[in-house]
Enzyme design. Structure first.
Site, PDB file in Angstrom:
ATOM      1  N   GLY A  46       0.836  -1.189   0.000  1.00  0.00           N
ATOM      2  CA  GLY A  46       0.000   0.000   0.000  1.00  0.00           C
ATOM      3  C   GLY A  46       0.872   1.239   0.000  1.00  0.00           C
ATOM      4  O   GLY A  46       2.034   1.196   0.410  1.00  0.00           O
ATOM      5  N   GLN A  51       3.248  10.007   0.907  1.00  0.00           N
ATOM      6  CA  GLN A  51       4.535   9.324   1.053  1.00  0.00           C
ATOM      7  C   GLN A  51       5.455   9.600  -0.132  1.00  0.00           C
ATOM      8  O   GLN A  51       6.657   9.355  -0.049  1.00  0.00           O
ATOM      9  CB  GLN A  51       4.339   7.816   1.181  1.00  0.00           C
ATOM     10  CG  GLN A  51       3.670   7.382   2.470  1.00  0.00           C
ATOM     11  CD  GLN A  51       3.566   5.875   2.543  1.00  0.00           C
ATOM     12  OE1 GLN A  51       2.609   5.295   2.059  1.00  0.00           O
ATOM     13  NE2 GLN A  51       4.556   5.230   3.132  1.00  0.00           N
ATOM     14  N   CYS A  94       6.017  -0.030   7.514  1.00  0.00           N
ATOM     15  CA  CYS A  94       5.681   1.103   6.656  1.00  0.00           C
ATOM     16  C   CYS A  94       6.928   1.526   5.892  1.00  0.00           C
ATOM     17  O   CYS A  94       7.997   1.641   6.477  1.00  0.00           O
ATOM     18  CB  CYS A  94       5.181   2.252   7.532  1.00  0.00           C
ATOM     19  SG  CYS A  94       4.795   3.737   6.603  1.00  0.00           S
ATOM     20  N   LEU A  95       6.767   1.785   4.594  1.00  0.00           N
ATOM     21  CA  LEU A  95       7.909   2.208   3.782  1.00  0.00           C
ATOM     22  C   LEU A  95       8.495   3.525   4.285  1.00  0.00           C
ATOM     23  O   LEU A  95       9.668   3.805   4.068  1.00  0.00           O
ATOM     24  CB  LEU A  95       7.488   2.361   2.314  1.00  0.00           C
ATOM     25  CG  LEU A  95       6.999   1.089   1.603  1.00  0.00           C
ATOM     26  CD1 LEU A  95       6.471   1.429   0.222  1.00  0.00           C
ATOM     27  CD2 LEU A  95       8.106   0.055   1.520  1.00  0.00           C
ATOM     28  N   HIS A 136      -4.250   1.631   7.610  1.00  0.00           N
ATOM     29  CA  HIS A 136      -2.887   2.192   7.625  1.00  0.00           C
ATOM     30  C   HIS A 136      -2.757   3.331   6.613  1.00  0.00           C
ATOM     31  O   HIS A 136      -2.243   4.406   6.936  1.00  0.00           O
ATOM     32  CB  HIS A 136      -1.897   1.057   7.320  1.00  0.00           C
ATOM     33  CG  HIS A 136      -0.458   1.456   7.283  1.00  0.00           C
ATOM     34  ND1 HIS A 136       0.467   1.013   8.212  1.00  0.00           N
ATOM     35  CD2 HIS A 136       0.237   2.249   6.429  1.00  0.00           C
ATOM     36  CE1 HIS A 136       1.653   1.527   7.921  1.00  0.00           C
ATOM     37  NE2 HIS A 136       1.550   2.280   6.842  1.00  0.00           N
ATOM     38  N   GLU A 137      -3.248   3.111   5.395  1.00  0.00           N
ATOM     39  CA  GLU A 137      -3.080   4.128   4.343  1.00  0.00           C
ATOM     40  C   GLU A 137      -3.995   5.344   4.571  1.00  0.00           C
ATOM     41  O   GLU A 137      -3.595   6.479   4.300  1.00  0.00           O
ATOM     42  CB  GLU A 137      -3.329   3.525   2.951  1.00  0.00           C
ATOM     43  CG  GLU A 137      -2.444   2.331   2.580  1.00  0.00           C
ATOM     44  CD  GLU A 137      -0.966   2.564   2.792  1.00  0.00           C
ATOM     45  OE1 GLU A 137      -0.510   3.731   2.735  1.00  0.00           O
ATOM     46  OE2 GLU A 137      -0.253   1.575   3.038  1.00  0.00           O
ATOM     47  N   HIS A 140      -2.338   7.518   6.960  1.00  0.00           N
ATOM     48  CA  HIS A 140      -1.305   8.337   6.298  1.00  0.00           C
ATOM     49  C   HIS A 140      -1.909   9.624   5.740  1.00  0.00           C
ATOM     50  O   HIS A 140      -1.348  10.707   5.905  1.00  0.00           O
ATOM     51  CB  HIS A 140      -0.697   7.587   5.108  1.00  0.00           C
ATOM     52  CG  HIS A 140       0.525   6.790   5.427  1.00  0.00           C
ATOM     53  ND1 HIS A 140       1.667   7.341   5.956  1.00  0.00           N
ATOM     54  CD2 HIS A 140       0.797   5.472   5.268  1.00  0.00           C
ATOM     55  CE1 HIS A 140       2.576   6.386   6.103  1.00  0.00           C
ATOM     56  NE2 HIS A 140       2.078   5.242   5.697  1.00  0.00           N
TER      57      HIS A 140
HETATM   58 NI    NI Z   1       2.849   3.333   5.619  1.00  0.00          NI
END
Ligand code: NI
Length: 169
Positions: A46, A51, A94-95, A136-137, A140
């Site tokens: 995701g 991001q 998470c990236l 999660h997204e 963000h």
């Molecule tokens: Ni993330």
């Protein structure tokens, strides 16, 4: 299509809530294409637009089995309109939060409203892993990171480690 750089913690841009998309134009389509390139290159399941440096409320995800090939879904202006129960998201990562994983408490089921990339309204319920990724997204897009949802002690440990790592770069 371009692979974009992932913005990482503690960059303050990740804390800015994104803005609603008013017009789904070429810029948004290009953003979605770039997010797709970037997500599969990492690889991740995701990605939220902020991001990769955009302030639009757009997310992309793909929870289908990898061997089935890419099957990305883009959601524009997604909102959680109902939520119930709880589940433990084990080893969430998470990236934008490099080299860290933790268990996070998430809702068990959610109902999501959004637009697809053609502007068609979507309204669906989901649970399990897909619901974890969406929670999660969508976090963000509101400036929230998963480390905000773990214990203060664990968060402190990560912050300290990350600071040290950044000094060494
Ligand atoms: Ni993330």
């Amino acid at each position: 299509m371009t692979i974009r750089d992932i913005i990482t913690y503690p960059d303050p841009f990740l804390r800015e809530p994104t803005h609603k998309v008013e017009v789904i134009d070429d810029e948004i389509q290009r953003l979605i294409e770039d997010m797709s390139e970037t997500m599969y290159a990492e690889p991740g399941v995701g990605l939220a637009a902020n991001q990769v440096g955009s302030d639009h409320s757009v997310l992309l995800y793909d929870v289908s089995p990898r061997e089935e090939g890419p099957n990305p879904t883009a959601l524009i202006n997604p909102e959680i309109v109902e939520k119930e129960g709880s589940q433990l998201s084990e080893n969430e990562g998470c990236l934008s939060v490099p080299d860290f994983r933790a268990d996070v408490k998430r809702y068990a089921q959610i109902r999501v409203r959004a637009l697809d990339r053609n502007g068609e309204p979507l309204d669906f319920r989901t649970d399990g892993f897909e619901s974890i990724v969406l929670q999660h997204e969508i976090d963000h897009l509101r400036g929230i990171l998963f480390i905000d949802r773990i214990s203060a002690l664990k968060r402190q440990l990560y912050k300290r480690r990350r600071k040290k790592e950044l000094r060494q770069v």
